[in-house]
Design an enzyme around this catalytic site. Structure first.
Site, short mmCIF file in Angstrom:
data_model
loop_
_atom_site.label_atom_id
_atom_site.label_comp_id
_atom_site.label_asym_id
_atom_site.label_seq_id
_atom_site.Cartn_x
_atom_site.Cartn_y
_atom_site.Cartn_z
N LYS A 165 -7.42 89.15 111.08
CA LYS A 165 -7.01 88.38 112.26
C LYS A 165 -5.92 87.38 111.90
O LYS A 165 -4.92 87.24 112.62
CB LYS A 165 -8.21 87.64 112.87
CG LYS A 165 -7.82 86.80 114.08
CD LYS A 165 -8.88 85.81 114.47
CE LYS A 165 -8.32 84.84 115.50
NZ LYS A 165 -9.24 83.74 115.82
N THR A 171 -5.55 68.55 114.73
CA THR A 171 -6.62 69.20 115.47
C THR A 171 -7.96 68.70 114.97
O THR A 171 -8.09 68.31 113.79
CB THR A 171 -6.56 70.73 115.33
OG1 THR A 171 -7.59 71.32 116.12
CG2 THR A 171 -6.76 71.16 113.88
N ASP A 208 -12.68 84.90 121.10
CA ASP A 208 -12.44 86.07 120.25
C ASP A 208 -13.35 87.27 120.54
O ASP A 208 -12.90 88.41 120.47
CB ASP A 208 -12.58 85.69 118.77
CG ASP A 208 -11.38 84.89 118.26
OD1 ASP A 208 -10.41 84.72 119.03
OD2 ASP A 208 -11.42 84.44 117.09
N ASP A 215 -1.30 74.14 120.31
CA ASP A 215 -1.96 74.29 121.60
C ASP A 215 -1.95 75.77 121.91
O ASP A 215 -0.90 76.43 121.84
CB ASP A 215 -1.27 73.49 122.72
CG ASP A 215 -2.24 73.26 123.87
OD1 ASP A 215 -3.31 72.68 123.63
OD2 ASP A 215 -1.94 73.67 125.01
N SER A 216 -3.12 76.28 122.16
CA SER A 216 -3.23 77.72 122.32
C SER A 216 -4.28 78.04 123.36
O SER A 216 -5.09 77.20 123.74
CB SER A 216 -3.58 78.39 120.99
OG SER A 216 -4.75 77.82 120.44
N ASN A 244 -10.48 70.86 115.61
CA ASN A 244 -11.14 72.16 115.62
C ASN A 244 -11.18 72.71 114.19
O ASN A 244 -10.14 73.02 113.60
CB ASN A 244 -10.35 73.10 116.55
CG ASN A 244 -10.98 74.47 116.68
OD1 ASN A 244 -11.30 75.10 115.69
ND2 ASN A 244 -11.11 74.93 117.91
N LYS A 245 -12.38 72.82 113.64
CA LYS A 245 -12.52 73.26 112.25
C LYS A 245 -12.01 74.67 112.04
O LYS A 245 -11.45 75.00 111.00
CB LYS A 245 -13.99 73.16 111.81
CG LYS A 245 -14.47 71.73 111.63
CD LYS A 245 -15.90 71.70 111.11
CE LYS A 245 -16.38 70.27 110.89
NZ LYS A 245 -17.79 70.23 110.39
N GLY A 246 -12.21 75.55 113.05
CA GLY A 246 -11.73 76.91 112.94
C GLY A 246 -10.22 76.97 112.81
O GLY A 246 -9.68 77.69 111.96
N ARG A 253 -1.57 82.84 116.42
CA ARG A 253 -1.35 81.69 115.55
C ARG A 253 -0.60 82.11 114.29
O ARG A 253 0.26 81.39 113.79
CB ARG A 253 -2.69 81.04 115.21
CG ARG A 253 -2.56 79.70 114.49
CD ARG A 253 -3.87 78.92 114.47
NE ARG A 253 -4.26 78.57 115.83
CZ ARG A 253 -5.30 79.12 116.48
NH1 ARG A 253 -6.06 80.01 115.87
NH2 ARG A 253 -5.58 78.75 117.72
#
Length: 203
Positions: free
Chosen positions: A184, A14, A164, A75-76, A16-18, A190
C-alpha cells in the site's frame, strides 16, 4: 520561487499514528527523521477550509509557526463519485463520535448512503492526498497524489486505517485493508504525493 527542504528532521503535522508511521517509512531512506505533532504537544488546529489544500495549509503553517521547524502536513480523504465527491474533505468528520473516531461507523454510513440512491457498480471513488510543506517564515510548497479505485461492501481486511477496508484500488482485486502495508505504501495516494515531495526535495 520553489524551495527545497534541506534538513534532516521534519515535523509531520498530524496526530494520526497511522499517517505518521507511513510517512516515517517513506522518508527513512532519505535520512530524514520525523516527529509528530502529538510528540510536540501541539493542538489540532480547526480545519475550516473546504478543500484538501486549504486544510493542509492550516495544519502545516500552524505547526511551523509553533515550533520553528519546517512542517509537512497531510490532508486526505476519499471522494466517491456517486455521492458527488463526498465525504471528501469531511472523510474524518464522518467518523467523529463523542469518544473519538469510529471508522466502522463511517464506512457503514457510506454504504447506507450508496444503497439509498441505488448507486450502480462499480462504485468508483478515489483517495486524494495533498501534502503541504511549510516553513516558519510562511513559505510553502504543495504536492498532490490521487489513487483511483472503487468502494465495495462488505468491509474486507484488518490492515491500514480509515476507509481502507472498503476501497479497492484500480488494478487490484483486494482492498487496502487486505493489502500488505508496504505494498500500500508503494502505490497509495499518499505515496504518490510523497514521491512528488521526495523528487522535488531529494531528487
Amino acid at each position: 520561487m520553489t524551495r527545497r527542504f534541506d534538513g534532516d528532521r521534519l515535523l509531520i503535522a498530524t496526530h494520526n499514528k497511522g499517517k505518521l508511521e507511513e510517512m516515517a517509512a517513506l522518508l527513512e531512506p532519505y535520512g530524514v527523521s520525523v516527529v509528530g505533532a502529538a510528540d510536540m504537544d501541539l493542538p489540532e488546529p480547526e480545519e475550516t477550509e473546504d478543500t484538501f489544500v486549504g486544510n493542509a495549509r492550516i495544519k502545516a503553517h500552524s505547526a511551523a509557526r509553533a515550533t520553528g521547524l519546517p512542517a509537512l502536513s497531510d490532508d486526505s480523504g476519499i471522494a466517491i463519485d456517486a455521492l458527488n465527491g463526498a465525504p471528501g474533505v469531511y472523510t474524518a468528520d464522518w467518523a467523529e463520535t463523542p469518544n473519538g473516531r469510529d471508522f466502522v461507523m463511517a464506512m457503514e454510513r457510506t454504504h447506507r448512503e450508496l444503497e439509498a440512491i441505488n448507486a450502480p457498480s462499480p462504485r468508483t471513488a478515489r483517495f486524494c492526498c495533498t501534502l503541504v510543506l511549510a516553513w516558519p517564515d510562511g513559505h510553502d510548497e504543495v504536492y498532490e497524489g490521487v489513487m483511483p479505485g472503487q468502494v465495495v461492501w462488505p468491509m474486507r481486511g484488518e490492515q491500514g486505517h480509515g476507509y481502507d477496508p472498503i476501497f479497492v484500488p484500480d488494478g487490484y482485486d483486494i482492498t487496502f485493508g487486505e493489502m500488505d502495508r508496504w505494498e500500500k505504501n508503494r502505490i497509495s495516494h499518499r505515496a504518490k504525493a510523497t514521491a512528488k515531495f521526495i523528487d522535488a526535495n531529494f531528487g
